[in-house]
Design a protein around this motif. Sequence first.
Motif, PDB file in Angstrom:
ATOM      1  N   ARG A  12     -22.517  43.750 -27.192  1.00 49.05           N
ATOM      2  CA  ARG A  12     -21.759  42.909 -27.088  1.00 49.05           C
ATOM      3  C   ARG A  12     -20.055  43.173 -26.560  1.00 49.05           C
ATOM      4  N   GLN A  13     -19.813  43.934 -27.584  1.00 52.06           N
ATOM      5  CA  GLN A  13     -18.220  44.119 -27.145  1.00 52.06           C
ATOM      6  C   GLN A  13     -17.607  45.290 -26.211  1.00 52.06           C
ATOM      7  N   ARG A  14     -18.628  45.589 -26.000  1.00 52.22           N
ATOM      8  CA  ARG A  14     -18.237  46.273 -24.190  1.00 52.22           C
ATOM      9  C   ARG A  14     -18.778  45.744 -23.098  1.00 52.22           C
ATOM     10  N   LEU A  15     -19.637  44.953 -23.165  1.00 51.10           N
ATOM     11  CA  LEU A  15     -19.350  43.214 -21.941  1.00 51.10           C
ATOM     12  C   LEU A  15     -18.333  42.880 -22.211  1.00 51.10           C
ATOM     13  N   HIS A  16     -17.901  42.287 -23.019  1.00 47.03           N
ATOM     14  CA  HIS A  16     -17.057  41.690 -23.349  1.00 47.03           C
ATOM     15  C   HIS A  16     -15.079  42.335 -22.365  1.00 47.03           C
ATOM     16  N   LEU A  17     -15.121  44.001 -22.668  1.00 50.73           N
ATOM     17  CA  LEU A  17     -14.280  44.101 -22.096  1.00 50.73           C
ATOM     18  C   LEU A  17     -14.420  44.708 -20.623  1.00 50.73           C
ATOM     19  N   LEU A  18     -16.179  44.350 -19.733  1.00 49.17           N
ATOM     20  CA  LEU A  18     -15.702  44.609 -18.305  1.00 49.17           C
ATOM     21  C   LEU A  18     -15.198  43.511 -17.487  1.00 49.17           C
ATOM     22  N   PRO A  19     -14.362  43.963 -16.791  1.00 46.24           N
ATOM     23  CA  PRO A  19     -13.302  43.498 -15.648  1.00 46.24           C
ATOM     24  C   PRO A  19     -14.446  42.413 -15.233  1.00 46.24           C
ATOM     25  N   LYS A  20     -14.118  40.765 -15.051  1.00 43.77           N
ATOM     26  CA  LYS A  20     -15.142  39.728 -14.607  1.00 43.77           C
ATOM     27  C   LYS A  20     -15.367  40.535 -13.414  1.00 43.77           C
ATOM     28  N   ARG A  21     -13.853  40.820 -12.546  1.00 41.10           N
ATOM     29  CA  ARG A  21     -14.510  41.397 -10.977  1.00 41.10           C
ATOM     30  C   ARG A  21     -14.040  42.851 -10.635  1.00 41.10           C
ATOM     31  N   ILE A  22     -14.626  43.463 -10.363  1.00 42.25           N
ATOM     32  CA  ILE A  22     -13.634  44.719  -9.064  1.00 42.25           C
ATOM     33  C   ILE A  22     -13.738  44.378  -7.743  1.00 42.25           C
ATOM     34  N   ILE A  68      -9.548  33.501  -7.603  1.00 39.96           N
ATOM     35  CA  ILE A  68      -9.539  34.160  -9.023  1.00 39.96           C
ATOM     36  C   ILE A  68      -9.551  33.177  -9.839  1.00 39.96           C
ATOM     37  N   SER A  69      -8.678  31.979  -9.638  1.00 43.83           N
ATOM     38  CA  SER A  69      -7.831  30.790 -10.689  1.00 43.83           C
ATOM     39  C   SER A  69      -8.930  29.444 -10.418  1.00 43.83           C
ATOM     40  N   ALA A  70     -10.184  29.697  -9.191  1.00 42.30           N
ATOM     41  CA  ALA A  70     -10.721  28.762  -9.250  1.00 42.30           C
ATOM     42  C   ALA A  70     -11.654  28.332 -10.399  1.00 42.30           C
ATOM     43  N   ASN A  71     -11.357  27.068 -10.839  1.00 38.10           N
ATOM     44  CA  ASN A  71     -12.105  26.388 -12.392  1.00 38.10           C
ATOM     45  C   ASN A  71     -12.246  27.020 -13.594  1.00 38.10           C
ATOM     46  N   ILE A  72     -10.693  27.879 -14.226  1.00 38.69           N
ATOM     47  CA  ILE A  72      -9.705  28.554 -14.219  1.00 38.69           C
ATOM     48  C   ILE A  72      -8.687  27.903 -14.920  1.00 38.69           C
ATOM     49  N   THR A  73      -7.994  27.632 -16.178  1.00 40.08           N
ATOM     50  CA  THR A  73      -6.933  27.783 -15.931  1.00 40.08           C
ATOM     51  C   THR A  73      -5.478  29.148 -15.866  1.00 40.08           C
ATOM     52  N   ARG A  78      -5.939  37.388 -16.026  1.00 41.92           N
ATOM     53  CA  ARG A  78      -5.830  38.956 -15.658  1.00 41.92           C
ATOM     54  C   ARG A  78      -5.720  39.727 -14.573  1.00 41.92           C
ATOM     55  N   LEU A  79      -5.167  40.501 -13.976  1.00 36.83           N
ATOM     56  CA  LEU A  79      -5.301  41.265 -12.941  1.00 36.83           C
ATOM     57  C   LEU A  79      -4.837  42.632 -13.418  1.00 36.83           C
ATOM     58  N   TYR A  80      -4.612  43.713 -13.358  1.00 35.77           N
ATOM     59  CA  TYR A  80      -5.106  44.738 -13.042  1.00 35.77           C
ATOM     60  C   TYR A  80      -5.152  45.705 -11.996  1.00 35.77           C
ATOM     61  N   PHE A  81      -4.479  46.520 -11.399  1.00 31.91           N
ATOM     62  CA  PHE A  81      -4.131  47.001 -10.130  1.00 31.91           C
ATOM     63  C   PHE A  81      -4.175  49.015 -10.004  1.00 31.91           C
ATOM     64  N   ASN A 183      -9.476  41.105 -13.695  1.00 33.87           N
ATOM     65  CA  ASN A 183     -10.127  41.275 -12.317  1.00 33.87           C
ATOM     66  C   ASN A 183      -9.448  42.460 -12.111  1.00 33.87           C
ATOM     67  N   LEU A 184      -9.950  43.435 -11.746  1.00 35.85           N
ATOM     68  CA  LEU A 184      -9.676  44.804 -11.400  1.00 35.85           C
ATOM     69  C   LEU A 184      -9.199  45.240  -9.465  1.00 35.85           C
ATOM     70  N   VAL A 185      -8.480  45.097  -9.588  1.00 35.27           N
ATOM     71  CA  VAL A 185      -8.358  45.281  -7.859  1.00 35.27           C
ATOM     72  C   VAL A 185      -7.505  46.867  -7.595  1.00 35.27           C
ATOM     73  N   ILE A 186      -8.419  46.789  -6.531  1.00 30.14           N
ATOM     74  CA  ILE A 186      -8.347  48.555  -5.505  1.00 30.14           C
ATOM     75  C   ILE A 186      -7.589  48.620  -4.416  1.00 30.14           C
ATOM     76  N   VAL A 187      -6.282  48.860  -4.637  1.00 26.62           N
ATOM     77  CA  VAL A 187      -5.876  48.814  -2.998  1.00 26.62           C
ATOM     78  C   VAL A 187      -6.026  50.078  -2.336  1.00 26.62           C
ATOM     79  N   SER A 188      -6.559  49.950  -1.566  1.00 29.81           N
ATOM     80  CA  SER A 188      -6.883  51.200  -0.661  1.00 29.81           C
ATOM     81  C   SER A 188      -6.722  51.666   0.648  1.00 29.81           C
TER      82      SER A 188
END
Length: 308
Positions: A12-22, A68-73, A78-81, A183-188
């Motif tokens: 469960r802890q690992r699932l919590h750490l997974l990005p919502k989106r890649i 990303i911001s739809a339906n949340i405050t 957060r984003l990591y690139f 949200n993990l974003v890969i600009v490639s």
Amino acid sequence: MSEHQNNNGDKRQRLHLLPKRIILIRHGESQGNLNTAAYTTTPDHKIPLTELGITQARDCGSHLKSLISANITSSDYRLYFYVSPYERTRSTLREIGRSFSKKHIIGVREECRVREQDFGNFQVSERMKVIKETRAKFGRFYYRFPEGESAADVFDRVSGFFESLWRDIELNRLKSDPSQELNLVIVSHGLTSRVFLMKWFKWTVEQFELLNNLGNCGFRIMELGDGGEYSLAIHHTEEEMLEWGLSPAMIADQKWRIHAKKGDWNENCSWYYDEFFDHLTDSEEEEEKRKHDTECYNADSTFESLSS
């Protein structure tokens, strides 16, 4: 607390750490996209964006923020690139970043392994035309550009990036807060992004060959399903995936992943087991029946021979 309970807690802890989106994003329009003659005088990694490419990147950032911001405050995401070191990808990220405040961006890392496929050094236009015609005959995945790379070479370095990516996630080097959507974003680049998806979803070389490239500042969103698997089918429609070159079987797999538990095996993935073992029986009982029928046939044949 039992070992089983500990294991469930760890999962469960690992699932919590997974990005919502890649999210995979291709760079905006570059001078090389506009005119391939640019590659004859400028190294590929220094090719800049056009004015349209800059506008595309800014629009992409605005679209990304809305998504990303739809339906949340605003405090809940957060984003990591990760970004390719090429000028056009770095410039694309700068323009995308204009849509976000610093509090939303928890990190950025230049990652050389998600750079563009190496097509060689300065590219002679007429020579490249012949080379690309040869690649079309040979196959896009295995064809290696003279002095450059094949898509298979890109696959190998992207595979190395995967190892680092998973370590970053599992060790929480991304400093993810479970209370916020990461949200993990890969600009490639186009081919690199297709290879990334191929590696992630275990697509075959044949399936890769049918994929269409992303448009400039086009993106593919892999979203986390409720069981811990990522799927393209949560955000993207079936029509979109068909346009990208996914087959109905590949799309069915993406839909299965929405609710699949992490580590589950999709028994309906025809490009694995059935691709090689479709001639085998489905059960031991059927195998025993086949042997019995064969033995009966042989016995009957022997009896007929003796009777005659």
